[in-house]
Motif scaffolding. Structure first.
Motif, short mmCIF file in Angstrom:
data_model
loop_
_atom_site.label_atom_id
_atom_site.label_comp_id
_atom_site.label_asym_id
_atom_site.label_seq_id
_atom_site.Cartn_x
_atom_site.Cartn_y
_atom_site.Cartn_z
N ALA A 1 -3.43 40.99 65.72
CA ALA A 1 -3.37 41.71 66.99
C ALA A 1 -3.05 40.72 68.12
O ALA A 1 -3.09 39.51 67.93
CB ALA A 1 -4.69 42.40 67.26
N ASP A 2 -2.74 41.27 69.29
CA ASP A 2 -2.44 40.44 70.45
C ASP A 2 -3.70 39.68 70.86
O ASP A 2 -4.63 40.26 71.44
CB ASP A 2 -1.95 41.33 71.60
N ARG A 3 -3.76 38.40 70.54
CA ARG A 3 -4.98 37.62 70.81
C ARG A 3 -5.11 37.24 72.28
O ARG A 3 -6.21 36.96 72.75
CB ARG A 3 -5.01 36.37 69.92
N GLY B 1 -7.53 45.60 68.68
CA GLY B 1 -8.07 44.30 69.04
C GLY B 1 -8.87 44.34 70.32
O GLY B 1 -9.92 43.70 70.45
N THR B 2 -8.38 45.13 71.29
CA THR B 2 -9.10 45.26 72.57
C THR B 2 -10.22 46.28 72.49
O THR B 2 -11.25 46.14 73.17
CB THR B 2 -8.13 45.66 73.69
N TRP B 3 -10.03 47.31 71.68
CA TRP B 3 -11.01 48.38 71.53
C TRP B 3 -12.37 47.82 71.13
O TRP B 3 -13.42 48.20 71.66
CB TRP B 3 -10.49 49.37 70.50
N GLN B 4 -12.36 46.87 70.18
CA GLN B 4 -13.61 46.32 69.67
C GLN B 4 -14.43 45.60 70.74
O GLN B 4 -15.65 45.48 70.62
CB GLN B 4 -13.33 45.36 68.51
N THR B 5 -13.76 45.13 71.80
CA THR B 5 -14.51 44.41 72.84
C THR B 5 -15.47 45.32 73.59
O THR B 5 -16.37 44.84 74.27
CB THR B 5 -13.54 43.75 73.85
N ALA C 1 -9.28 39.51 65.95
CA ALA C 1 -7.94 39.91 66.42
C ALA C 1 -6.89 38.93 65.91
O ALA C 1 -5.79 39.32 65.50
CB ALA C 1 -7.92 39.99 67.94
N SER C 2 -7.21 37.64 65.94
CA SER C 2 -6.26 36.62 65.49
C SER C 2 -5.97 36.76 64.00
O SER C 2 -4.82 36.68 63.56
CB SER C 2 -6.81 35.22 65.80
N VAL C 3 -7.02 36.95 63.22
CA VAL C 3 -6.87 37.03 61.77
C VAL C 3 -6.05 38.25 61.36
O VAL C 3 -5.22 38.19 60.45
CB VAL C 3 -8.25 37.05 61.08
#
Length: 297
Positions: A269-271, A93-97, A264-266
């Motif tokens: 992952a930790d949103r 989830g954080t990696w994609q940012t 991330a929410s869907v």
């Protein structure tokens, strides 16, 4: 300064989302994220990808540039994996940012560049969104321990990917949508960002916003300093035209996209940490993006 002023409404909506958090049930926020994922953001991506028919040379130059920037961001962020969340799904989830980008802010910032830059940015977004979403959905799907076949299904049927490929295909074929089709999509697109920002505000850990741990510091440095710096040096070294080079540098310097929070929410992952990274890159980007614009202009 114009970029800084243009970001103020975004921050106001994030704060408003925080104020609304206690008055809106958690299940409602989950439903809002799902609505954004299925309908609103795909409409925004589709409309953004639509434009005049691009030239083959622009497709090749801009395409190779944005794909290289995305892959570089992905590779650099993987190197700081030991500093990130322990669970792979949360890290995904954080990696994609590190490789996603704020489309709306891009169109604001591009106004500082000469005429023709907006058309090139539209090409950049249309070509970058499919790869960015393929990588993000693949990482999040693997974080859920999905089989390879299920992961491929998730990637191919992802609404963001379908919207970007559809919009870019129509642009390349020079197809004009009827007003009765385009107008409703434009209305949906306008509502995507405000609703996403409200949800980010509701999910944001405001105490963590000002706390840059080593992992968050690394992601911010990659997204806002290293990627645009690399784009600037490489485009200068190969003698790329100033207009193409400027668009690629601006693209690389954009804060991460609020769509990262939606995905991330869907996927579960930790949103909260994703919302924090979005807010941090946006806040710090208020100062770094104008500096990159000054450099390329």
């Amino acid at each position: 300064m114009s970029v800084l002023i243009s970001l103020l409404p975004d921050f106001i909506l994030i704060v408003l989302g925080r104020l609304l958090k206690k008055g809106v049930a958690e299940a409602a926020w989950v439903g809002i994220d799902r609505l954004n994922y299925m309908i609103l953001f795909p409409s925004l991506i589709f409309i953004s990808a639509l434009g005049r028919q691009p030239a083959a040379a622009d497709l090749l130059t801009i395409g190779l540039g944005v794909w290289s920037i995305i892959l570089l961001g992905m590779g650099l962020a993987w190197l700081v994996r030991p500093l990130g969340p322990e669970r792979f799904l949360d890290f995904a989830g954080t990696w994609q940012t590190a490789w996603r980008f704020n489309t709306a802010l891009g169109f604001v910032a591009i106004q500082a560049l000469p005429e023709g830059a907006r058309a090139l940015l539209s090409i950049a977004i249309g070509l970058a969104v499919p790869l960015a979403n393929i990588l993000a959905v693949s990482a999040l799907s693997r974080g859920q321990a999905m089989s390879l076949s299920r992961t491929l299904v998730q990637v191919v049927t992802n609404p963001f990917l379908l919207a970007s490929v559809g919009g870019m295909t129509l642009s390349i074929l020079d197809v004009t949508l009827p007003h009765l089709v385009r107008a409703p999509l434009e209305h949906l697109a306008v509502s995507a960002l405000p609703i996403a920002l409200l949800s980010i505000g509701a999910a944001l850990d405001w105490r963590a916003l000002m706390r840059l741990d080593p992992f968050m510091l690394a992601i911010n440095a990659i997204k806002l300093l290293i990627l645009p710096g690399a784009a600037y040096l490489v485009t200068w070294a190969i003698g790329l035209s100033p207009l193409h080079a400027s668009v690629l540098v601006v693209f690389a310097a954009l804060p991460t996209a609020s769509a990262s929070h939606v995905l991330a929410s869907v996927f579960g992952a930790d949103r909260q940490i994703v919302a924090t990274l979005i807010a941090q890159t946006t806040m710090i980007g208020c100062f770094t993006l104008p500096l990159w614009l000054m450099l390329v202009t």
